[in-house]
Scaffold this active site. Structure first.
Site, PDB file in Angstrom:
ATOM      1  N   ASP A 187       0.814  -1.213   0.000  1.00 55.96           N
ATOM      2  CA  ASP A 187       0.000   0.000   0.000  1.00 55.96           C
ATOM      3  C   ASP A 187       0.848   1.263   0.000  1.00 55.96           C
ATOM      4  O   ASP A 187       0.363   2.340  -0.328  1.00 55.96           O
ATOM      5  CB  ASP A 187      -0.934  -0.009   1.219  1.00 55.96           C
ATOM      6  CG  ASP A 187      -1.962   1.098   1.160  1.00 55.96           C
ATOM      7  OD1 ASP A 187      -2.648   1.217   0.131  1.00 55.96           O
ATOM      8  OD2 ASP A 187      -2.081   1.857   2.152  1.00 55.96           O
ATOM      9  N   MET A 218      -7.959   5.483   2.992  1.00 55.66           N
ATOM     10  CA  MET A 218      -8.136   6.652   2.132  1.00 55.66           C
ATOM     11  C   MET A 218      -6.906   6.964   1.296  1.00 55.66           C
ATOM     12  O   MET A 218      -6.926   7.905   0.505  1.00 55.66           O
ATOM     13  CB  MET A 218      -8.466   7.881   3.002  1.00 55.66           C
ATOM     14  CG  MET A 218      -9.785   7.782   3.739  1.00 55.66           C
ATOM     15  SD  MET A 218     -11.200   7.703   2.603  1.00 55.66           S
ATOM     16  CE  MET A 218     -11.065   9.271   1.756  1.00 55.66           C
ATOM     17  N   ARG A 219      -5.836   6.171   1.454  1.00 54.29           N
ATOM     18  CA  ARG A 219      -4.620   6.474   0.712  1.00 54.29           C
ATOM     19  C   ARG A 219      -4.862   6.367  -0.798  1.00 54.29           C
ATOM     20  O   ARG A 219      -4.307   7.132  -1.579  1.00 54.29           O
ATOM     21  CB  ARG A 219      -3.482   5.563   1.149  1.00 54.29           C
ATOM     22  CG  ARG A 219      -2.157   5.904   0.456  1.00 54.29           C
ATOM     23  CD  ARG A 219      -0.989   5.103   1.003  1.00 54.29           C
ATOM     24  NE  ARG A 219      -0.594   5.592   2.305  1.00 54.29           N
ATOM     25  CZ  ARG A 219      -0.685   4.893   3.418  1.00 54.29           C
ATOM     26  NH1 ARG A 219      -1.159   3.671   3.388  1.00 54.29           N
ATOM     27  NH2 ARG A 219      -0.304   5.403   4.572  1.00 54.29           N
ATOM     28  N   ALA A 220      -5.682   5.418  -1.219  1.00 53.08           N
ATOM     29  CA  ALA A 220      -5.937   5.245  -2.644  1.00 53.08           C
ATOM     30  C   ALA A 220      -6.576   6.497  -3.250  1.00 53.08           C
ATOM     31  O   ALA A 220      -6.228   6.904  -4.371  1.00 53.08           O
ATOM     32  CB  ALA A 220      -6.833   4.027  -2.871  1.00 53.08           C
TER      33      ALA A 220
END
Length: 685
Positions: free
Chosen positions: A193, A274-276
């Site tokens: 990720d 929420m990184r995506a």
């Protein structure tokens, strides 16, 4: 220093080049993970990127590359005198897979820290990579403790080194680029990720393109400087385009409409966290700047999704990365404003901007016009339809008349995997770091002290003080400081966990061929493979059926490959159990020479029956005793079912000097207990 291969001379591989260039335009994208088979220019492209990166201004003499405009107040070399910055090329720092912790984060001089009270710190690779590129080749083979350090540094933008109360902190913000061959194992989800983008690369199947690759490589090897000079013009043009895109980037507008498309896409594909969303927004903005536009379009969002989401959708190591592009298009149509889908605003499919016919940038054979090739994430096992007649009833003779044990049956789907009990190797090992068996490691709980062999890495403070205390008067101690010498230092010995070689020996004979039964067996082996993935083991697969045994998968770190071989495993024929055990013995003998510190765990999945050849049962017993004589830890997963049970798997376990467990007992939630240790040869005695 050798002349790097020019970035613009790379043939094809549009997706790879685009992913790297987007990070050059906007380092905030978060790096790129390059997945693909060997020999596809992964490392060549990453090393070539450094020549295109803009120069950085640093404080003169600062070992941590502080920016003179806003130097880090916590820098170990601070305070910095006011001076003009010095321009230097952005660094590409390579992290070797076998690097030590001290080499990565730096090291403190413990002796000076104790005796003089000074922080004598030698920077590591994280300090060298600050404001540059940190490149990890074969990142999936990186040791767990180094992965943890990378995760911390990537999350906080800083590296912390602490030894016995002495702390050093420095900034460590870098572009993380990793390459990997999926056949050698997958990455932990936490590190996966951290990579902003992922691209899949493969060798072109176009003959002309492959010829051009060879022609250019041979020309470069014969005369690197001359070859680079011929591409200097294209390199300069691409460098200028990167600089222009960087200058345009702050003016690019990310409208509410496309932002809603980004959020809807991430929600539709059920990515975690929420990184995506953030990475997609930054990538879409970089795509617009790269195309020379000041507004993000729906096409930018689509391209960003194909780069930023595939690796974030994996739920377990057996899921293939990829996106359903039809679903992606429906989501974008439903969530986005129609005015942002203007067909005139397309991202440039030629990432290097060269436009020369022999560069391979416009040829779909090199990787597909800037859109990563995707695979459906749902793997469907081969059909089990056809002959539904079991080849042998449980508890009966596999060779009884009228049974079709000699006929090969098509592979069947595996049952749902489950959480298994932990099977561990007894004793204390010294193998690669992992999470299965007890071992002496660099990390874990402290169990004692010893004199250091080589550089001191983990100080045992109490033992060091105890060794130095009797000599203080003879050394002329007069103040408060403890007079410490090299001979006083003691290395802490620690106990943690190691990864093992788990070798599966799977019975695929006719006695195992009943469809429901073989499905359960495959589900059990798949569950053990998942457990091996989580515990950082190497795995291998030996199968036996008919007249012989074969190595279906040599020992590897890729449990994904093992699961794939398991799915396609046919059944039928006699049961050459001895052949399977002897084949496993050959595999383990070779692996002991290759990796002597990694201890093996033999997992035999069978009902214990042996047929074919003279005295098959006696021969299987002798093969089992051979493993026992060499101290191989083993467990037999008893697959026998039905009301009448012969107990042959238990007999085999006794010959191996190991333990027998049934399929039900293998489950972690069974009433038989949570952990089942494997009994090694001679331990019971």
């Amino acid at each position: 220093m050798s002349t790097p291969y020019p970035f613009t001379a790379i043939v094809g591989q549009d997706d790879l080049r685009l992913g790297l260039l987007l990070n050059a335009v906007s380092p905030a994208v978060g790096g790129v993970l390059v997945r693909g088979e060997k020999g596809t220019a992964k490392s060549t492209a990453v090393r070539a990127l450094a020549a295109l990166m803009p120069e950085v201004s640093v404080v003169p003499g600062c070992r941590f590359s502080c920016d003179p405009v806003s130097p880090d107040p916590a820098c170990p070399d601070a305070p910095h005198a006011e001076a003009a910055g010095v321009l230097r090329a952005a660094r590409t720092v390579e992290l070797p897979v076998g690097a030590s912790e001290d080499r990565l984060v730096g090291a403190l001089d413990i002796e000076r820290a104790l005796s003089e009270g000074v922080k004598a710190f030698e920077p590591g690779l994280l300090a060298d990579a600050h404001r540059g590129i940190l490149y990890v080749d074969e990142v999936n083979l990186l040791h767990d403790h180094l992965v943890d350090l990378l995760l911390d540094a990537a999350a906080m933008g800083a590296s912390y080194v602490e030894r016995e109360g002495v702390s050093v902190r420095h900034a460590a913000r870098f572009l993380l680029v990793g390459t990997m061959n999926p056949e050698e194992g997958e990455l932990r989800p936490q590190l996966l990720d951290r990579f902003g983008l992922t691209v899949e690369v493969a060798a072109s199947r176009d003959t002309d393109e492959r010829v051009e690759v060879v022609r250019r490589r041979l020309a470069y090897d014969d005369d690197p400087e001359g070859f680079a000079a011929r591409w200097a013009g294209e390199e300069s043009a691409l460098r200028e385009r990167i600089a222009a895109a960087r200058a345009l980037l702050p003016r690019v507008v990310l409208g509410d409409g496309v932002l809603r498309q980004i959020a809807a896409t991430c929600a539709a594909f059920e990515v975690d966290g929420m990184r995506a969303d953030i990475v997609m927004a930054r990538t879409a903005t970089a795509l617009a700047a790269w195309a020379g536009r000041e507004e993000v379009t729906a096409d930018d969002v689509r391209q960003a999704a194909l780069l930023a989401l595939p690796h974030r959708r994996r739920r377990n190591p057996f899921d293939a990365p990829g996106l359903d592009e039809d679903k992606l298009d429906r989501t974008l149509d439903e969530a986005g404003p129609q005015e942002n889908s203007d067909s005139d605003d397309q991202p440039d499919p030629d990432p290097d901007g060269g436009g020369d016919g022999d560069g391979g940038g416009d040829d779909d054979g090199g990787g597909g016009g800037g859109v990563p090739p995707q695979a459906d994430g749902d793997r469907t096992p081969p059909s089990a339809e056809g002959d539904d007649t079991p080849s042998g009833a449980p508890g009966g003779s596999p060779d009884a008349p009228g049974r079709s044990t000699g006929a090969e049956q098509q592979p069947v789907a595996s049952a749902e995997p489950f959480r298994t009990k932990m099977l561990s190797v007894p004793g204390l090992g010294e193998g690669a770091a992992g999470r299965r068996s007890r071992a002496r490691t660099e990390h874990g709980r402290t169990t004692g002290a010893r004199r250091p062999q080589g550089a001191l890495t983990k100080l045992h403070l109490a033992a060091t003080v105890q060794a130095a205390a009797p000599h203080q008067r003879a050394r002329g101690r007069s103040g408060r400081g403890l007079v410490v010498r090299r001979d006083d230092l003691r290395q802490a010995t620690r106990e943690g966990r190691e990864g093992n070689l788990v070798l599966f020996v799977v019975d695929a004979s006719g006695s195992m061929a009943a469809r429901q039964r073989m499905s359960a067996v495959k589900g059990a082996v798949l569950s053990l493979l998942l457990d091996a993935y989580q515990r950082r083991d190497k795995v291998g697969l030996v199968t036996f059926r008919g007249k012989e045994a074969e190595v279906a998968l040599p020992p590897t770190s890729s449990v994904d490959a093992a699961a794939s071989r398991l799915e396609s495993l046919p059944t039928g024929g006699r049961t050459p159990l001895a052949a399977g055990l002897l084949k496993a013995h050959d595999v383990l003998r070779v692996e002991r020479l290759r990796d002597p510190s990694r201890r093996p765990l033999l997992v035999v999945v069978t009902d214990g029956r042996a047929t074919g050849g003279p005295e098959p049962v006696a021969l299987a017993g002798r093969a089992g005793r051979l493993h026992r004589s060499e101290g191989t830890a083993s467990v037999v997963v008893d697959c026998e079912s039905g009301y009448v049970r012969l107990g042959l798997a238990g007999e085999l376990a006794r010959e191996l000097g190991g333990t027998a467990v049934t399929l039900d007992e293998l489950r972690a939630d069974s009433i038989a207990g949570l952990v089942k240790d494997v009994t090694a040869a001679g331990r019971a005695a």
